[in-house]
Motif scaffolding. Sequence first.
Motif, PDB file in Angstrom:
ATOM      1  N   GLN A 186      11.645  14.860  -5.766  1.00  0.00           N
ATOM      2  CA  GLN A 186      11.479  13.782  -4.463  1.00  0.00           C
ATOM      3  C   GLN A 186      10.169  14.081  -4.052  1.00  0.00           C
ATOM      4  OE1 GLN A 186      13.916  14.634  -0.932  1.00  0.00           O
ATOM      5  NE2 GLN A 186      14.787  12.742  -1.277  1.00  0.00           N
ATOM      6  N   VAL A 187       9.764  12.883  -3.617  1.00  0.00           N
ATOM      7  CA  VAL A 187       8.247  12.740  -2.990  1.00  0.00           C
ATOM      8  C   VAL A 187       8.465  12.042  -1.519  1.00  0.00           C
ATOM      9  CG1 VAL A 187       6.237  11.391  -3.208  1.00  0.00           C
ATOM     10  CG2 VAL A 187       7.200  12.734  -5.475  1.00  0.00           C
ATOM     11  N   ALA A 188       7.578  12.725  -0.617  1.00  0.00           N
ATOM     12  CA  ALA A 188       7.638  11.823   0.615  1.00  0.00           C
ATOM     13  C   ALA A 188       6.166  11.234   0.569  1.00  0.00           C
ATOM     14  CB  ALA A 188       7.590  12.743   1.808  1.00  0.00           C
ATOM     15  N   PHE A 189       6.051   9.949   1.079  1.00  0.00           N
ATOM     16  CA  PHE A 189       4.930   9.359   1.006  1.00  0.00           C
ATOM     17  C   PHE A 189       4.765   8.173   2.020  1.00  0.00           C
ATOM     18  CE2 PHE A 189       5.459   4.898  -1.075  1.00  0.00           C
ATOM     19  CZ  PHE A 189       6.747   4.937  -1.345  1.00  0.00           C
ATOM     20  N   MET A 190       3.952   7.633   2.252  1.00  0.00           N
ATOM     21  CA  MET A 190       3.463   6.356   3.334  1.00  0.00           C
ATOM     22  C   MET A 190       3.398   5.153   2.562  1.00  0.00           C
ATOM     23  SD  MET A 190       0.603   5.647   5.803  1.00  0.00           S
ATOM     24  CE  MET A 190       0.752   4.822   7.375  1.00  0.00           C
ATOM     25  N   SER A 191       4.435   4.197   2.918  1.00  0.00           N
ATOM     26  CA  SER A 191       4.313   2.910   2.441  1.00  0.00           C
ATOM     27  C   SER A 191       4.139   1.866   3.205  1.00  0.00           C
ATOM     28  CB  SER A 191       5.582   2.507   1.398  1.00  0.00           C
ATOM     29  OG  SER A 191       5.690   1.305   1.416  1.00  0.00           O
ATOM     30  N   LEU A 217       0.755  -1.119   0.039  1.00  0.00           N
ATOM     31  CA  LEU A 217       0.180  -0.087  -0.089  1.00  0.00           C
ATOM     32  C   LEU A 217       0.819   1.509  -0.051  1.00  0.00           C
ATOM     33  CD1 LEU A 217      -2.836  -0.308   2.786  1.00  0.00           C
ATOM     34  CD2 LEU A 217      -3.091  -0.037   0.154  1.00  0.00           C
ATOM     35  N   ALA A 218       0.496   1.984  -0.912  1.00  0.00           N
ATOM     36  CA  ALA A 218       1.360   3.363  -0.855  1.00  0.00           C
ATOM     37  C   ALA A 218       0.360   4.568  -0.595  1.00  0.00           C
ATOM     38  CB  ALA A 218       1.950   3.813  -2.040  1.00  0.00           C
ATOM     39  N   LEU A 219       0.506   5.626   0.244  1.00  0.00           N
ATOM     40  CA  LEU A 219      -0.450   6.565   0.398  1.00  0.00           C
ATOM     41  C   LEU A 219      -0.017   7.935   0.523  1.00  0.00           C
ATOM     42  CD1 LEU A 219      -2.534   4.943   3.417  1.00  0.00           C
ATOM     43  CD2 LEU A 219      -3.184   5.057   0.966  1.00  0.00           C
ATOM     44  N   THR A 220      -0.584   8.893   0.333  1.00  0.00           N
ATOM     45  CA  THR A 220      -0.425  10.306   0.848  1.00  0.00           C
ATOM     46  C   THR A 220       1.150  11.051   0.358  1.00  0.00           C
ATOM     47  OG1 THR A 220       0.448   9.837   2.974  1.00  0.00           O
ATOM     48  CG2 THR A 220      -1.842  10.235   2.576  1.00  0.00           C
ATOM     49  N   PRO A 221       1.355  11.043  -1.109  1.00  0.00           N
ATOM     50  CA  PRO A 221       2.451  11.430  -1.555  1.00  0.00           C
ATOM     51  C   PRO A 221       2.547  13.125  -1.520  1.00  0.00           C
ATOM     52  CG  PRO A 221       1.355  10.745  -3.360  1.00  0.00           C
ATOM     53  CD  PRO A 221       0.379  10.387  -2.117  1.00  0.00           C
ATOM     54  N   ARG A 222       3.701  13.758  -1.265  1.00  0.00           N
ATOM     55  CA  ARG A 222       3.638  14.950  -1.271  1.00  0.00           C
ATOM     56  C   ARG A 222       5.103  15.437  -1.997  1.00  0.00           C
ATOM     57  NH1 ARG A 222       0.241  14.422   3.621  1.00  0.00           N
ATOM     58  NH2 ARG A 222      -1.811  14.864   2.597  1.00  0.00           N
ATOM     59  N   PHE A 223       5.066  16.541  -2.791  1.00  0.00           N
ATOM     60  CA  PHE A 223       6.302  16.860  -3.407  1.00  0.00           C
ATOM     61  C   PHE A 223       7.602  17.575  -2.448  1.00  0.00           C
ATOM     62  CE2 PHE A 223       3.867  16.391  -7.626  1.00  0.00           C
ATOM     63  CZ  PHE A 223       5.103  15.884  -8.198  1.00  0.00           C
ATOM     64  N   HIS A 224       8.505  17.477  -2.819  1.00  0.00           N
ATOM     65  CA  HIS A 224       9.698  18.304  -2.299  1.00  0.00           C
ATOM     66  C   HIS A 224       9.732  19.615  -3.253  1.00  0.00           C
ATOM     67  CE1 HIS A 224      14.057  19.647  -1.882  1.00  0.00           C
ATOM     68  NE2 HIS A 224      13.754  19.112  -0.558  1.00  0.00           N
ATOM     69  N   ASP A 228      -8.512   4.257 -11.241  1.00  0.00           N
ATOM     70  CA  ASP A 228      -8.977   5.130 -10.008  1.00  0.00           C
ATOM     71  C   ASP A 228      -7.698   5.982  -9.561  1.00  0.00           C
ATOM     72  OD1 ASP A 228     -11.682   4.727 -10.587  1.00  0.00           O
ATOM     73  OD2 ASP A 228     -11.870   3.913  -8.564  1.00  0.00           O
ATOM     74  N   GLY A 229      -7.866   7.176  -8.931  1.00  0.00           N
ATOM     75  CA  GLY A 229      -6.734   7.875  -8.200  1.00  0.00           C
ATOM     76  C   GLY A 229      -7.383   8.477  -6.772  1.00  0.00           C
ATOM     77  N   SER A 230      -6.493   8.824  -6.147  1.00  0.00           N
ATOM     78  CA  SER A 230      -6.600   9.569  -4.750  1.00  0.00           C
ATOM     79  C   SER A 230      -5.302  10.199  -4.362  1.00  0.00           C
ATOM     80  CB  SER A 230      -6.972   8.519  -3.762  1.00  0.00           C
ATOM     81  OG  SER A 230      -6.195   7.597  -3.262  1.00  0.00           O
ATOM     82  N   ASP A 231      -5.284  10.987  -3.218  1.00  0.00           N
ATOM     83  CA  ASP A 231      -4.397  11.548  -2.705  1.00  0.00           C
ATOM     84  C   ASP A 231      -3.403  12.600  -3.775  1.00  0.00           C
ATOM     85  OD1 ASP A 231      -5.119  10.503  -0.468  1.00  0.00           O
ATOM     86  OD2 ASP A 231      -3.580   9.316  -0.288  1.00  0.00           O
ATOM     87  N   PRO A 232      -3.916  13.170  -4.564  1.00  0.00           N
ATOM     88  CA  PRO A 232      -3.037  14.069  -5.440  1.00  0.00           C
ATOM     89  C   PRO A 232      -2.267  15.056  -4.746  1.00  0.00           C
ATOM     90  CG  PRO A 232      -5.349  14.969  -5.392  1.00  0.00           C
ATOM     91  CD  PRO A 232      -5.331  13.671  -4.687  1.00  0.00           C
ATOM     92  N   ALA A 233      -1.136  15.411  -5.233  1.00  0.00           N
ATOM     93  CA  ALA A 233      -0.382  16.611  -4.825  1.00  0.00           C
ATOM     94  C   ALA A 233       0.308  17.318  -6.022  1.00  0.00           C
ATOM     95  CB  ALA A 233       0.885  15.973  -3.832  1.00  0.00           C
ATOM     96  N   TRP A 234       0.045  18.687  -5.878  1.00  0.00           N
ATOM     97  CA  TRP A 234       0.381  19.355  -6.932  1.00  0.00           C
ATOM     98  C   TRP A 234       1.636  19.929  -7.012  1.00  0.00           C
ATOM     99  CZ3 TRP A 234      -4.325  21.476 -10.040  1.00  0.00           C
ATOM    100  CH2 TRP A 234      -4.032  21.986 -11.237  1.00  0.00           C
ATOM    101  N   SER A 235       2.612  19.884  -7.839  1.00  0.00           N
ATOM    102  CA  SER A 235       4.017  20.262  -7.862  1.00  0.00           C
ATOM    103  C   SER A 235       3.934  21.659  -7.893  1.00  0.00           C
ATOM    104  CB  SER A 235       4.935  19.691  -9.004  1.00  0.00           C
ATOM    105  OG  SER A 235       4.743  20.061  -9.977  1.00  0.00           O
ATOM    106  N   PRO A 236       5.154  22.228  -7.246  1.00  0.00           N
ATOM    107  CA  PRO A 236       5.486  23.910  -7.851  1.00  0.00           C
ATOM    108  C   PRO A 236       5.728  23.559  -9.057  1.00  0.00           C
ATOM    109  CG  PRO A 236       6.899  22.982  -5.782  1.00  0.00           C
ATOM    110  CD  PRO A 236       6.112  21.777  -6.515  1.00  0.00           C
ATOM    111  N   LEU A 237       5.881  24.839  -9.823  1.00  0.00           N
ATOM    112  CA  LEU A 237       6.345  25.138 -11.176  1.00  0.00           C
ATOM    113  C   LEU A 237       7.633  24.370 -11.187  1.00  0.00           C
ATOM    114  CD1 LEU A 237       5.637  28.783 -11.848  1.00  0.00           C
ATOM    115  CD2 LEU A 237       4.493  26.909 -13.117  1.00  0.00           C
ATOM    116  N   LEU A 238       7.985  23.576 -12.215  1.00  0.00           N
ATOM    117  CA  LEU A 238       9.170  22.790 -12.461  1.00  0.00           C
ATOM    118  C   LEU A 238      10.363  23.504 -12.728  1.00  0.00           C
ATOM    119  CD1 LEU A 238       8.012  20.011 -15.076  1.00  0.00           C
ATOM    120  CD2 LEU A 238       7.852  19.939 -12.446  1.00  0.00           C
ATOM    121  N   PRO A 239      11.532  23.242 -11.794  1.00  0.00           N
ATOM    122  CA  PRO A 239      12.688  24.031 -12.025  1.00  0.00           C
ATOM    123  C   PRO A 239      13.384  24.090 -13.433  1.00  0.00           C
ATOM    124  CG  PRO A 239      13.023  21.888 -10.930  1.00  0.00           C
ATOM    125  CD  PRO A 239      11.726  21.804 -11.349  1.00  0.00           C
TER     126      PRO A 239
END
Lengths: 155, 461
Positions: free
Chosen positions: B236-241, B224-231, B450-461
């Motif tokens: 890089q992404v932090a998420f729960m596995s 199971l993978a949950l709740t990703p968030r962008f650095h 299906d999809g859940s837990d979206p995280a939107w990135s900043p503008l790409l570097p």
Amino acid sequence: MKTKLLGVFAAAALLAACESTPDQSAAGAGQTSGGPRPGSQEDLVVNVGDRVFFDFDRYDVRADGRPTLQRQAEWLQRYNTVNVQVAGHTDERGTREYNLALGQRRANAARDFLVAQGVSGARVSTISYGKDRPIALGSNEEAWAQNRVAITSVR
Amino acid sequence: MTPFSDRPRLLTDTQVEALRTLSLSRRALLGAGAASIAAAGLPGTASGQGAVIDITRARTDPLPVAITDFQGAQPYGAQIAQVISANLARSGLFRPVDRRAFVTQGQEATPRFADWRAIGAQALVTGRVEQQGDRLRVEFRLWDVLPGQQIQGTAYTTPAANWRRIAHICSDAIYERLLGEKGYFDTRIVYIAESGPRDRRIKRLAIMDQDSENHRFLTDGSWLALTPRFHPSVNQVAFMSYLRNEPRVYLFEIDTGRQSLLGNFPGMTFAPRFAPDGNSVLLSAIRGGDANVYSIDLRTRAERRLTSGPSIDVSPCYSPDGQQITFNSDRGGNQQLYVMNADGSNVRRISFGQGRYATPVWSPRGDLIAFTRIAGGNFAIGVMRPDGSGERILSEGYQMEGPTFAPNGRVLAFYRESPARDTRGGGYSARLVSIDITGFNERAIPTPTDGSDPAWSPLLP
């Protein structure tokens, strides 16, 4: 009502388990009586009861769950090499991260009950699945009630 | 997916001879362009400083823009125009003019503005693509049709495989020039791709461009993978596995696919969120039955506990300046939103409406906190000011949660779930959606599953 039924069934089955003990000691892991192997996951599910239920957004063990946990504690003392894991779950009517914590609290509450009955905490691990591994798949009160649960399983 | 080192290169002025011949100086022209657009009666761009979208106007009267196929190397030219057109239309603030009405196709060096005025276009996008080996040189111009002036002329070079990013960067330039604030098209969304029955649901980390293109699964679904968030770096992404059945926060490097445990902390760790400077991660950890908020220093992996007490404190999120943290807690009896200083001091409750409040996220602009509300048997997504005032509900339904801001703070993504209609879970779905922060223009973000837990990135570097 499901828990009550399970209770009656479990009481009868416990007697059967006692009766079969002599056979079991000779046969080891055998199933001479035709029932679940004593000390097994199936034994726990069929003869003891593997789960206790919770009220909405609560994690205190309800009165109707205590006899189940008492039987689990006795069972764990009888099969004292068996380790278990308690998994906490929630219904879908909450947010994911909060429900992960709520599920963990439910697992902890069940484990703490077992420990209070004399089971070594080292034998009881916990995990929370929050709302992400539901047992019942419907979206109604009956399904939600089944998913507000702590389930004990043999590790 | 193209690595970040391949960011399209903005050509320096000396490389853009052709453009310079058309303009005295880019800066001067931009100023003139903004002013002339204001003169044309477009909303909210009059001052050129601190301009904001007049959403009330834009939603009923999206700005008509004619986007011509870029001339030169095909199919790139036509494809770039299509991507720009789709981006602008999806924002709800622009209306691409039907190309069947075009009198010309934008091939003239200076457009015949009368032709574009005649079909109702207020702005015109033209461009040219040259292929140089495996690289593209893309020239892009934005014209203000009414006074007949160029607002922007820019050229980029990039590997040909990277043509979509050029289209997104052009889209952001158009958005910014015409509306007075930064765009959000050159971004990605990381989310959880879901498949299978709910009791054995497969949940995989996945990433895609904001327009659902360049989709890629990052984990194989074994755990199971949950709740990703962008650095903030977006790499890089932090998420729960639930890797090996131990639910913990992990870091995942997108370019290399490397996954590593954030730290060997006792108990379950979850709900990660990077600090704006990227040097630490907020998360919740459960110890002794209480979930508290911790800050983990990424260099030393040292932890610092920020909340305490017998409560569930989850979903922490920094303010964009890193000075404050919002989170939700049941310390007052049920889930409500709180704000505290970044060191854990000065905790105050900010939500006081009906129901339970959860998953607060701070807008990158700092002006709003978006949240999930559960009340009256329904879920809703809303926003309020950081002091708790001005609460507005944007969308409501059976189940929805997990808002995440686009980097300009104008658009939110979240996910919606539909109820199961039978005991086998038939009819259940989880889908990503986006919505303007004014509550209009809610639309699906297409995903392969299906999809859940979206995280939107900043503008790409």
